[in-house]
Scaffold this motif. Structure first.
Motif, PDB file in Angstrom:
ATOM      1  N   PHE A 287     -11.122 -14.064  -8.530  1.00 10.45           N
ATOM      2  CA  PHE A 287     -10.877 -13.528  -9.862  1.00 10.45           C
ATOM      3  C   PHE A 287      -9.853 -14.424 -10.548  1.00 10.45           C
ATOM      4  O   PHE A 287      -8.830 -14.781  -9.945  1.00 10.45           O
ATOM      5  N   PRO A 288     -10.076 -14.815 -11.807  1.00 11.10           N
ATOM      6  CA  PRO A 288      -9.221 -15.842 -12.423  1.00 11.10           C
ATOM      7  C   PRO A 288      -7.770 -15.443 -12.643  1.00 11.10           C
ATOM      8  O   PRO A 288      -6.907 -16.306 -12.764  1.00 11.10           O
ATOM      9  N   GLN A 289      -7.481 -14.162 -12.687  1.00 14.28           N
ATOM     10  CA  GLN A 289      -6.125 -13.707 -12.993  1.00 14.28           C
ATOM     11  C   GLN A 289      -5.420 -13.210 -11.736  1.00 14.28           C
ATOM     12  O   GLN A 289      -5.820 -12.211 -11.151  1.00 14.28           O
ATOM     13  N   PRO A 290      -4.360 -13.887 -11.283  1.00  9.06           N
ATOM     14  CA  PRO A 290      -3.587 -13.365 -10.145  1.00  9.06           C
ATOM     15  C   PRO A 290      -2.695 -12.206 -10.587  1.00  9.06           C
ATOM     16  O   PRO A 290      -2.314 -12.104 -11.759  1.00  9.06           O
ATOM     17  N   PHE A 291      -2.350 -11.352  -9.642  1.00  7.69           N
ATOM     18  CA  PHE A 291      -1.466 -10.223  -9.915  1.00  7.69           C
ATOM     19  C   PHE A 291      -0.155 -10.444  -9.171  1.00  7.69           C
ATOM     20  O   PHE A 291      -0.161 -10.832  -7.997  1.00  7.69           O
ATOM     21  N   LEU A 292       0.963 -10.192  -9.855  1.00  6.69           N
ATOM     22  CA  LEU A 292       2.288 -10.335  -9.260  1.00  6.69           C
ATOM     23  C   LEU A 292       2.891  -8.948  -9.091  1.00  6.69           C
ATOM     24  O   LEU A 292       2.887  -8.153 -10.043  1.00  6.69           O
ATOM     25  N   VAL A 293       3.407  -8.650  -7.898  1.00  4.53           N
ATOM     26  CA  VAL A 293       3.903  -7.302  -7.642  1.00  4.53           C
ATOM     27  C   VAL A 293       5.175  -7.330  -6.806  1.00  4.53           C
ATOM     28  O   VAL A 293       5.443  -8.282  -6.071  1.00  4.53           O
ATOM     29  N   SER A 294       5.926  -6.245  -6.913  1.00  2.00           N
ATOM     30  CA  SER A 294       7.081  -5.996  -6.053  1.00  2.00           C
ATOM     31  C   SER A 294       6.978  -4.578  -5.509  1.00  2.00           C
ATOM     32  O   SER A 294       6.967  -3.620  -6.282  1.00  2.00           O
TER      33      SER A 294
ATOM     34  N   ILE B 210       0.839  -1.198   0.000  1.00  3.23           N
ATOM     35  CA  ILE B 210       0.000   0.000   0.000  1.00  3.23           C
ATOM     36  C   ILE B 210       0.877   1.253   0.000  1.00  3.23           C
ATOM     37  O   ILE B 210       0.598   2.228  -0.705  1.00  3.23           O
ATOM     38  N   GLN B 211       1.950   1.217   0.765  1.00  2.00           N
ATOM     39  CA  GLN B 211       2.896   2.338   0.782  1.00  2.00           C
ATOM     40  C   GLN B 211       3.474   2.574  -0.609  1.00  2.00           C
ATOM     41  O   GLN B 211       3.617   3.721  -1.057  1.00  2.00           O
ATOM     42  N   ALA B 212       3.803   1.503  -1.323  1.00  2.00           N
ATOM     43  CA  ALA B 212       4.366   1.633  -2.671  1.00  2.00           C
ATOM     44  C   ALA B 212       3.335   2.210  -3.644  1.00  2.00           C
ATOM     45  O   ALA B 212       3.680   3.015  -4.517  1.00  2.00           O
ATOM     46  N   MET B 213       2.073   1.823  -3.507  1.00  2.00           N
ATOM     47  CA  MET B 213       1.041   2.348  -4.398  1.00  2.00           C
ATOM     48  C   MET B 213       0.818   3.839  -4.174  1.00  2.00           C
ATOM     49  O   MET B 213       0.424   4.564  -5.080  1.00  2.00           O
ATOM     50  N   PHE B 214       1.068   4.304  -2.937  1.00  2.00           N
ATOM     51  CA  PHE B 214       0.914   5.726  -2.618  1.00  2.00           C
ATOM     52  C   PHE B 214       2.263   6.457  -2.592  1.00  2.00           C
ATOM     53  O   PHE B 214       2.379   7.521  -1.992  1.00  2.00           O
ATOM     54  N   SER B 215       3.260   5.904  -3.257  1.00  2.00           N
ATOM     55  CA  SER B 215       4.620   6.459  -3.176  1.00  2.00           C
ATOM     56  C   SER B 215       4.726   7.866  -3.754  1.00  2.00           C
ATOM     57  O   SER B 215       5.641   8.612  -3.403  1.00  2.00           O
ATOM     58  N   GLU B 216       3.812   8.236  -4.642  1.00  2.00           N
ATOM     59  CA  GLU B 216       3.845   9.572  -5.234  1.00  2.00           C
ATOM     60  C   GLU B 216       3.051  10.581  -4.419  1.00  2.00           C
ATOM     61  O   GLU B 216       2.837  11.709  -4.861  1.00  2.00           O
TER      62      GLU B 216
END
Length: 297
Positions: A264-271, A135-141
């Motif tokens: 949801f059929p599609q998993p999401f991969l994140v770093s 969550i911190q990375a998504m709000f990094s801006e």
């Protein structure tokens, strides 16, 4: 009579890979790799190139398998770059449009919360899966938004609401399993079952560790509660290519054997560290909350 599952069952579970899934996963890897996978712990450089930030991380894993990781019917979210940029814009302040991201409130019990009159998305996972870091990375801006992270598992003890303009609220929830709070059932479970504007819950799985017994129980409970959810694999920068593919196939095997249809059929991969996969996840959140239109969906 079957005893209803409760997230409190997770308190007794240890984080370990289920043996039967491990053997299936290894057989799948041995029979489907088109060239030897790297078995060391080295991974791609953490600083992904700017032009690759919009790429689905699954695309860099696919060349190492002879069979598709996801079928055409499962890989349903593939927006063009223009729409990904629209989704990312929601995670930045735009004062001219009066779009401001801010911490809204924290609560122990959802029954005490008001209706915020906007869609909500919730992030949930076992302790130390990297939820708050994501969550911190998504709000990094948005530097004025503080998302508290800690190396200590189970640091988050309350439902933490972040308001994304007038578009939606994002909820950082306490982790389950190790060091989960005593009020977990009253706060998190009750929230998931009663929150009327909750449009999707994101279940986080550690891409380096893989699916654990704790995660499996959590997924089963989402199915039992009939709550729509999406799986996000975190920390993919820390996982070697072989490990990441192996853990992804492990999850897909469990999902395919599930009798429920809430995932949801599609998993999401994140770093959270390199930023890989974040733009696609941000765009998906913007889409399911009704903030943007994605062509073909």
């Amino acid at each position: 009579m079957k005893t209803p599952l409760s997230f409190c069952h997770l308190r007794q579970l240890r984080n370990r890979m289920p043996g039967n899934i491990t053997s299936i996963r290894n057989q799948t890897l041995n029979s489907s790799t088109s060239r030897p996978l790297q078995t060391d712990t080295k991974h791609d450089k953490p600083g992904a190139k700017k032009q690759d930030m919009f790429r689905n991380p699954l695309s860099r894993l696919q060349p190492y398998l002879q069979v598709p990781i996801l079928s055409d019917k499962d890989e349903v979210f593939a927006p063009p770059h223009t729409e990904i940029e629209q989704g990312r814009c929601l995670f930045r302040n735009d004062l001219q449009k009066k779009h401001e991201i801010k911490f809204h409130t924290a609560a122990v019990r959802s029954s005490k919360l008001a209706d915020f009159q906007m869609p909500e998305v919730a992030f949930l996972g076992r302790s130390n899966v990297g939820k708050s870091s994501l969550i911190q990375a998504m709000f990094s801006e948005v530097p004025n938004v503080e998302v508290r992270v800690s190396r200590k598992p189970g640091h988050t003890k309350t439902l933490n609401f972040f308001q994304v303009g007038k578009s939606f609220s994002l909820v950082d929830m306490p982790g389950y399993g190790y060091n989960m709070p005593d009020h977990f059932q009253e706060s998190v479970e009750k929230y998931l079952q009663t929150r009327r504007r909750l449009c999707r819950t994101f279940i986080l799985i550690d891409g380096q560790v893989g699916l654990t017994k704790t995660d499996e129980v959590g997924l089963k409970m989402m199915e039992e509660f009939k709550i729509p959810y999406v799986v996000v694999m975190t920390k993919i920068d820390k996982a070697g290519r072989h490990t990441l593919v192996s853990n992804l196939l492990s999850f897909l095997e469990v999902r395919n054997n599930s009798t429920g249809h809430c995932c949801f059929p599609q998993p999401f991969l994140v770093s959270s560290k390199s930023g890989e996969g974040l733009a696609l996840l941000q765009t998906f959140i913007a889409y399911i909350t009704g903030c943007i239109h994605v062509e073909g969906l």
